[in-house]
Scaffold this motif. Structure first.
Motif, PDB file in Angstrom:
ATOM      1  N   ASN A   1       0.068   3.670  -7.845  1.00  0.00           N
ATOM      2  CA  ASN A   1      -1.093   3.535  -7.169  1.00  0.00           C
ATOM      3  C   ASN A   1      -2.107   3.757  -8.005  1.00  0.00           C
ATOM      4  O   ASN A   1      -3.176   2.989  -8.390  1.00  0.00           O
ATOM      5  CB  ASN A   1      -1.187   4.451  -5.876  1.00  0.00           C
ATOM      6  CG  ASN A   1      -2.480   4.331  -5.268  1.00  0.00           C
ATOM      7  OD1 ASN A   1      -2.817   3.530  -4.429  1.00  0.00           O
ATOM      8  ND2 ASN A   1      -3.263   5.477  -5.614  1.00  0.00           N
ATOM      9  N   SER A   2      -2.022   4.917  -9.014  1.00  0.00           N
ATOM     10  CA  SER A   2      -3.078   5.122  -9.946  1.00  0.00           C
ATOM     11  C   SER A   2      -3.194   3.994 -10.936  1.00  0.00           C
ATOM     12  O   SER A   2      -4.134   3.511 -11.493  1.00  0.00           O
ATOM     13  CB  SER A   2      -2.743   6.520 -10.398  1.00  0.00           C
ATOM     14  OG  SER A   2      -3.780   6.808 -11.642  1.00  0.00           O
TER      15      SER A   2
ATOM     16  N   SER B   1      -4.237   7.084   4.809  1.00  0.00           N
ATOM     17  CA  SER B   1      -4.041   5.475   4.937  1.00  0.00           C
ATOM     18  C   SER B   1      -2.637   5.105   4.636  1.00  0.00           C
ATOM     19  O   SER B   1      -2.068   4.132   5.158  1.00  0.00           O
ATOM     20  CB  SER B   1      -4.747   4.735   4.130  1.00  0.00           C
ATOM     21  OG  SER B   1      -4.446   4.844   2.719  1.00  0.00           O
ATOM     22  N   MET B   2      -1.948   6.133   3.871  1.00  0.00           N
ATOM     23  CA  MET B   2      -0.452   5.903   3.457  1.00  0.00           C
ATOM     24  C   MET B   2       0.493   6.732   4.368  1.00  0.00           C
ATOM     25  O   MET B   2       1.764   6.519   4.074  1.00  0.00           O
ATOM     26  CB  MET B   2      -0.227   6.321   2.062  1.00  0.00           C
ATOM     27  CG  MET B   2      -1.098   5.515   1.066  1.00  0.00           C
ATOM     28  SD  MET B   2      -0.802   6.040  -0.774  1.00  0.00           S
ATOM     29  CE  MET B   2       0.997   5.553  -0.957  1.00  0.00           C
TER      30      MET B   2
ATOM     31  N   MET C   1      -5.067  11.787  -5.411  1.00  0.00           N
ATOM     32  CA  MET C   1      -5.668  10.259  -4.691  1.00  0.00           C
ATOM     33  C   MET C   1      -6.527  10.899  -3.390  1.00  0.00           C
ATOM     34  O   MET C   1      -7.119   9.926  -3.024  1.00  0.00           O
ATOM     35  CB  MET C   1      -4.649   9.646  -4.081  1.00  0.00           C
ATOM     36  CG  MET C   1      -3.746  10.004  -3.008  1.00  0.00           C
ATOM     37  SD  MET C   1      -2.430   8.948  -2.311  1.00  0.00           S
ATOM     38  CE  MET C   1      -1.501   8.501  -4.061  1.00  0.00           C
TER      39      MET C   1
ATOM     40  N   PHE D   1      -4.314  -4.070  -1.611  1.00  0.00           N
ATOM     41  CA  PHE D   1      -3.232  -3.087  -0.998  1.00  0.00           C
ATOM     42  C   PHE D   1      -3.159  -3.743   0.361  1.00  0.00           C
ATOM     43  O   PHE D   1      -3.891  -3.513   1.200  1.00  0.00           O
ATOM     44  CB  PHE D   1      -3.390  -1.878  -1.140  1.00  0.00           C
ATOM     45  CG  PHE D   1      -3.567  -1.206  -2.493  1.00  0.00           C
ATOM     46  CD1 PHE D   1      -2.328  -0.857  -3.176  1.00  0.00           C
ATOM     47  CD2 PHE D   1      -4.739  -0.903  -3.301  1.00  0.00           C
ATOM     48  CE1 PHE D   1      -2.500  -0.425  -4.585  1.00  0.00           C
ATOM     49  CE2 PHE D   1      -4.836  -0.573  -4.412  1.00  0.00           C
ATOM     50  CZ  PHE D   1      -3.548  -0.204  -5.259  1.00  0.00           C
TER      51      PHE D   1
ATOM     52  N   GLU E   1      -8.086  10.986   2.252  1.00  0.00           N
ATOM     53  CA  GLU E   1      -8.315   9.693   2.909  1.00  0.00           C
ATOM     54  C   GLU E   1      -7.190   8.790   2.839  1.00  0.00           C
ATOM     55  O   GLU E   1      -6.760   7.943   3.340  1.00  0.00           O
ATOM     56  CB  GLU E   1      -9.677   8.980   2.478  1.00  0.00           C
ATOM     57  CG  GLU E   1     -10.265   7.656   3.495  1.00  0.00           C
ATOM     58  CD  GLU E   1     -11.733   7.358   3.021  1.00  0.00           C
ATOM     59  OE1 GLU E   1     -11.801   6.279   3.435  1.00  0.00           O
ATOM     60  OE2 GLU E   1     -12.352   8.284   2.315  1.00  0.00           O
ATOM     61  N   ARG E   2      -7.029   8.555   1.330  1.00  0.00           N
ATOM     62  CA  ARG E   2      -6.061   7.659   1.015  1.00  0.00           C
ATOM     63  C   ARG E   2      -4.555   8.067   1.222  1.00  0.00           C
ATOM     64  O   ARG E   2      -3.904   7.192   1.530  1.00  0.00           O
ATOM     65  CB  ARG E   2      -5.988   7.577  -0.747  1.00  0.00           C
ATOM     66  CG  ARG E   2      -4.888   6.508  -1.344  1.00  0.00           C
ATOM     67  CD  ARG E   2      -5.491   5.127  -1.196  1.00  0.00           C
ATOM     68  NE  ARG E   2      -4.299   4.461  -1.842  1.00  0.00           N
ATOM     69  CZ  ARG E   2      -3.455   3.523  -1.436  1.00  0.00           C
ATOM     70  NH1 ARG E   2      -3.642   3.238   0.081  1.00  0.00           N
ATOM     71  NH2 ARG E   2      -2.803   2.507  -2.133  1.00  0.00           N
ATOM     72  N   ARG E   3      -4.375   9.414   1.264  1.00  0.00           N
ATOM     73  CA  ARG E   3      -3.289   9.919   1.743  1.00  0.00           C
ATOM     74  C   ARG E   3      -2.857   9.443   3.196  1.00  0.00           C
ATOM     75  O   ARG E   3      -1.946   9.266   3.525  1.00  0.00           O
ATOM     76  CB  ARG E   3      -3.241  11.291   1.603  1.00  0.00           C
ATOM     77  CG  ARG E   3      -2.823  11.876   0.223  1.00  0.00           C
ATOM     78  CD  ARG E   3      -2.474  13.437   0.046  1.00  0.00           C
ATOM     79  NE  ARG E   3      -3.414  14.351   0.714  1.00  0.00           N
ATOM     80  CZ  ARG E   3      -4.338  14.931  -0.107  1.00  0.00           C
ATOM     81  NH1 ARG E   3      -4.316  14.639  -1.464  1.00  0.00           N
ATOM     82  NH2 ARG E   3      -5.002  15.668   0.678  1.00  0.00           N
TER      83      ARG E   3
ATOM     84  N   GLN F   1      -5.077   1.240  -9.983  1.00  0.00           N
ATOM     85  CA  GLN F   1      -6.536   1.498  -9.798  1.00  0.00           C
ATOM     86  C   GLN F   1      -7.142   1.040 -11.147  1.00  0.00           C
ATOM     87  O   GLN F   1      -8.164   0.842 -11.432  1.00  0.00           O
ATOM     88  CB  GLN F   1      -6.834   2.903  -9.469  1.00  0.00           C
ATOM     89  CG  GLN F   1      -6.476   3.596  -8.250  1.00  0.00           C
ATOM     90  CD  GLN F   1      -6.962   2.613  -6.950  1.00  0.00           C
ATOM     91  OE1 GLN F   1      -8.031   1.922  -7.100  1.00  0.00           O
ATOM     92  NE2 GLN F   1      -6.306   2.523  -5.567  1.00  0.00           N
TER      93      GLN F   1
ATOM     94  N   SER G   1       0.774  -1.168   0.015  1.00  0.00           N
ATOM     95  CA  SER G   1       0.194  -0.101  -0.024  1.00  0.00           C
ATOM     96  C   SER G   1       0.923   1.234   0.192  1.00  0.00           C
ATOM     97  O   SER G   1       0.418   2.456  -0.248  1.00  0.00           O
ATOM     98  CB  SER G   1      -0.869   0.002   1.218  1.00  0.00           C
ATOM     99  OG  SER G   1      -0.237  -0.054   2.487  1.00  0.00           O
TER     100      SER G   1
END
Length: 413
Positions: free
Chosen positions: A117-118, A383-384, A376, A132, A379-381, A121, A110
């Motif tokens: 990452n893109s 999580s990373m 992204m 991920f 929220e996705r940021r 998707q 992840s």
């Protein structure tokens, strides 16, 4: 210099071209700009097209200048064959284009470069399952595997938060399950680490970055290490099994990923990258030392909230990095404490340049959440582990004292 003796990393790369005859005794492989290659015997042309003898068919599938670079990268990674592409993303995309089919499954770290990452998707939207996971622990990878898992994909040092995958234990897991293990080696480069040592079957390198090293050419490479048993991979077409078994994968990727997809590396770019690669070891030693000095200075400053660099004992994977890598890399990121505006800080720097590349001779800085990871979403940021104030630093070869002063003085303002 002969092939009978084993030489060091830089000596091998520096003199590699001369192991085969070069026109007029040139020390560099010349830039071959032709897109077509003629033969005096039409039967030989057919033989080359059918793969029964070596040769060049058409510029989209290969070129003498590009081929010389491929041989350099193969030697760097200790592999059996390399394909070069127009960019690093093209190299990654070629894997998925050539090797995956609808209904297949992939497990990916992840902690990824934003464009990778893109791409995942996009792949997921085309009928390939993608999970991920936090790849810093092999347990998470194992839990995500399925009967139809074809690939496990990780980066050595994640860009930009520098998480390090559980590289060796993931390699053991993939070997036990017969799964193709792909490692993106861009952040470490083959000078600091060879993923072959942990069981990677394919290795990705963005040649744009440290291998080329001068910010003057785009390129990517995919190296087959010879570790993976391609007879265990179900998606190889019968036509490509005519090659020797260790070459099945790279042969199919050359046809389906390079020839059909067309993301070819141009000869001029290949020449720039090949010349840059000669000083990779020298540059990495300097940039890694600079990065460590900068990271240590920032980590000791009370105005800095966090520094993410594998060379610091506080880094969660410092032990893995110390065990596997020759040094800790030239990239790190850091977060300023609340009340210090990251844009104002970056604008006070006089040596470091706000720019999106990395692995350059110059030190480059970028506010991550607002640029390369903006698309992204928050929220996705989160999580990373990417904070809104995160600044990525790609450290160059400048004098160490000058860099340290530049980053320290910008904090004082």
């Amino acid at each position: 210099m002969t092939d009978k003796k084993t030489y060091g990393f830089t000596t091998t790369i520096l003199h590699g071209d001369r192991q085969k005859p070069i026109e007029q005794g040139s020390l560099h492989k010349p830039v071959h700009t032709s897109v077509a290659f003629g033969y005096t015997d039409a039967r030989q042309l057919a033989s080359v097209f059918q793969g029964r003898e070596p040769g060049f068919r058409y510029g989209r599938q290969g070129n003498p200048t590009v081929s010389a670079l491929e041989e350099k990268i193969t030697k760097m990674e200790g592999g059996i064959a390399t394909l070069c592409f127009a960019t690093g993303m093209a190299a990654i995309g070629a894997v998925f284009q050539a090797l995956l089919r609808a209904g297949d499954h992939v497990v990916s770290s992840s902690f990824l470069f934003g464009n990778t990452n893109s791409l995942w998707q996009t792949v997921a939207g085309q009928g390939v399952g993608v999970d991920f996971v936090d790849a810093t622990d092999v347990v998470n990878v194992a839990a995500a595997l399925k009967e139809n898992t074809r690939i496990v994909f990780v980066e050595t040092i994640a860009n930009p938060r520098t998480q390090i995958a559980d590289l060796a234990r993931i390699g053991q897991l993939c070997a036990e399950r017969g799964i193709l293990y792909i490692v993106d080696n861009t952040m470490t480069t083959p000078y600091l680490f060879q993923p072959k040592a942990v069981g990677a079957g394919l290795v990705v390198n963005s040649l744009t970055k440290s291998i080329g090293g001068h910010g003057n050419a785009l390129g990517g490479a995919l190296t087959d290490t010879g570790v993976y048993d391609w007879s265990r991979f179900p998606n190889i077409f019968e036509n490509y099994k005519k090659a020797a078994q260790p070459m099945w994968g790279i042969t199919q990727i050359r046809a389906k990923g390079l020839r059909d997809f067309g993301a070819s590396l141009g000869p001029e770019a290949a020449h720039h990258i090949a010349v840059g690669a000669e000083t990779l070891a020298l540059r990495m030693e300097r940039t890694c030392a600079n990065a460590k000095a900068l990271a240590q200075m920032l980590a000791a400053d009370e105005r800095v909230a966090a520094v993410h660099y594998p060379g610091l004992p506080s880094h969660p994977q410092h032990g893995i990095a110390s065990e596997l890598f020759k040094a800790y890399g030239s990239l790190f990121s850091f977060e300023l404490k609340d009340g210090i505006d990251c844009f104002d800080y970056l604008n006070r720097l006089r040596i470091a340049v706000p720019a999106s590349n990395l692995g350059d001779t110059r030190t480059l800085v970028i506010p991550v959440a607002h640029t390369i990871f903006f698309e992204m979403g928050a929220e996705r940021r989160a999580s990373m582990g990417i904070a809104e104030s995160l600044i990525r630093v790609s450290v160059g070869i400048e004098d160490t004292a000058d860099l340290v002063e530049d980053f320290r003085v910008a904090l004082d303002a």
